[in-house]
Scaffold this motif. Structure first.
Motif, PDB file in Angstrom:
ATOM      1  N   ARG A  97       6.185   5.061  -5.841  1.00 27.40           N
ATOM      2  CA  ARG A  97       5.155   4.046  -6.083  1.00 27.40           C
ATOM      3  C   ARG A  97       5.767   2.657  -6.103  1.00 27.40           C
ATOM      4  O   ARG A  97       5.224   1.709  -5.569  1.00 27.40           O
ATOM      5  CB  ARG A  97       4.492   4.292  -7.440  1.00 27.40           C
ATOM      6  CG  ARG A  97       3.448   5.330  -7.374  1.00 27.40           C
ATOM      7  CD  ARG A  97       3.018   5.763  -8.768  1.00 27.40           C
ATOM      8  NE  ARG A  97       2.115   6.875  -8.611  1.00 27.40           N
ATOM      9  CZ  ARG A  97       0.805   6.730  -8.446  1.00 27.40           C
ATOM     10  NH1 ARG A  97       0.252   5.544  -8.487  1.00 27.40           N
ATOM     11  NH2 ARG A  97       0.047   7.775  -8.252  1.00 27.40           N
ATOM     12  N   THR A 135      -2.647   1.563  -7.494  1.00 28.30           N
ATOM     13  CA  THR A 135      -3.094   2.863  -7.000  1.00 28.30           C
ATOM     14  C   THR A 135      -2.617   2.965  -5.554  1.00 28.30           C
ATOM     15  O   THR A 135      -2.428   1.952  -4.878  1.00 28.30           O
ATOM     16  CB  THR A 135      -4.633   3.057  -7.044  1.00 28.30           C
ATOM     17  OG1 THR A 135      -5.235   2.264  -6.026  1.00 28.30           O
ATOM     18  CG2 THR A 135      -5.204   2.708  -8.404  1.00 28.30           C
ATOM     19  N   ASP A 151      -3.411   4.229  -1.912  1.00 28.82           N
ATOM     20  CA  ASP A 151      -4.495   4.673  -1.037  1.00 28.82           C
ATOM     21  C   ASP A 151      -3.924   5.383   0.187  1.00 28.82           C
ATOM     22  O   ASP A 151      -2.940   4.928   0.769  1.00 28.82           O
ATOM     23  CB  ASP A 151      -5.321   3.461  -0.577  1.00 28.82           C
ATOM     24  CG  ASP A 151      -6.374   3.872   0.432  1.00 28.82           C
ATOM     25  OD1 ASP A 151      -7.214   4.730   0.078  1.00 28.82           O
ATOM     26  OD2 ASP A 151      -6.337   3.373   1.579  1.00 28.82           O
ATOM     27  N   VAL A 171      -7.897  -0.730  -7.933  1.00 26.83           N
ATOM     28  CA  VAL A 171      -8.814   0.360  -8.261  1.00 26.83           C
ATOM     29  C   VAL A 171     -10.151   0.167  -7.542  1.00 26.83           C
ATOM     30  O   VAL A 171     -10.707   1.115  -6.973  1.00 26.83           O
ATOM     31  CB  VAL A 171      -9.018   0.443  -9.799  1.00 26.83           C
ATOM     32  CG1 VAL A 171     -10.083   1.475 -10.146  1.00 26.83           C
ATOM     33  CG2 VAL A 171      -7.694   0.787 -10.480  1.00 26.83           C
ATOM     34  N   ASN A 215      -9.859   0.945  -3.842  1.00 25.35           N
ATOM     35  CA  ASN A 215      -9.604   2.370  -3.656  1.00 25.35           C
ATOM     36  C   ASN A 215     -10.901   3.167  -3.860  1.00 25.35           C
ATOM     37  O   ASN A 215     -11.204   4.087  -3.098  1.00 25.35           O
ATOM     38  CB  ASN A 215      -8.505   2.840  -4.628  1.00 25.35           C
ATOM     39  CG  ASN A 215      -7.721   4.023  -4.065  1.00 25.35           C
ATOM     40  OD1 ASN A 215      -8.222   4.749  -3.218  1.00 25.35           O
ATOM     41  ND2 ASN A 215      -6.492   4.197  -4.534  1.00 25.35           N
TER      42      ASN A 215
END
Ligand SMILES: [Zn+2]
Length: 179
Positions: free
Chosen positions: A72, A96, A98, A119, A122
């Motif tokens: 990440r 996040t 994707d 967020v 996404n």
């Protein structure tokens, strides 16, 4: 690792053990550029200095090429901590990942198919393609170059060997600082 591997152009691409280096040489896949005359390897039939730098004769083998780990953090580094759809700057807690081609449609987790997203984007994108929901990627996802100093690299060398000094500007970022 004992030996620095150069590609056909002379750029550093990997480190390997000296055993692997000798094997590559025996298989005629690499030539030795620099030996360590203080570390002599002996067998009944030969005695050579430990190879410290070898150069590949042909293309880089997939097995040799070291990868930037797809973490990440490294995805965020590649994407400048920015949602790749709306461009908002993200804090670590809000990252996040994707899948550009959604997993539900066969998209796999590889560098070229993952992007950092907020967020909201996404959620909006969900199981669809960006253009289906009016989104567009800011950059095409790519696999980072292992010698890009921004990335956390899995290989840390503890010492910069004298035989590697010609390549020190590449290797500098991979030296472990906690000696
Ligand atoms: Zn966004």
């Amino acid at each position: 690792m004992d030996t620095l591997v150069l590609d056909t152009q002379g750029f550093p691409v990997a480190f390997v053990s000296w055993q692997r280096a000798i094997n590559l040489q025996w298989q005629d896949r690499a030539i030795v550029v620099t030996e360590d005359s203080k570390r002599i390897l002996r067998s009944p039939s030969f005695s050579v200095g430990m190879p410290r730098v070898i150069k590949l004769r042909n293309h880089i083998s997939r097995k040799l090429r070291l990868k930037v780990p797809m973490t990440r953090r490294n995805i965020a580094i590649r994407d400048n901590s920015m949602c790749q759809y709306c461009g908002v700057l993200l804090e670590t807690a809000d990252y996040t990942i994707d899948h550009v081609l959604p997993r539900s449609r066969g998209g796999i987790t590889q560098w070229s198919n993952v992007a950092l997203a907020c967020v909201a984007c996404n959620k909006r994108k969900s199981d669809r393609l960006p253009h289906e929901v009016g989104l567009a990627l800011r950059q095409k996802p790519y696999e980072p170059n292992q010698f890009d100093p921004r990335f956390n690299f899995r290989l840390h060398i503890r010492v910069l060997r004298p035989e590697w000094r010609d390549y020190s500007s590449f290797l500098y970022w991979n030296i472990s600082l906690d000696k």
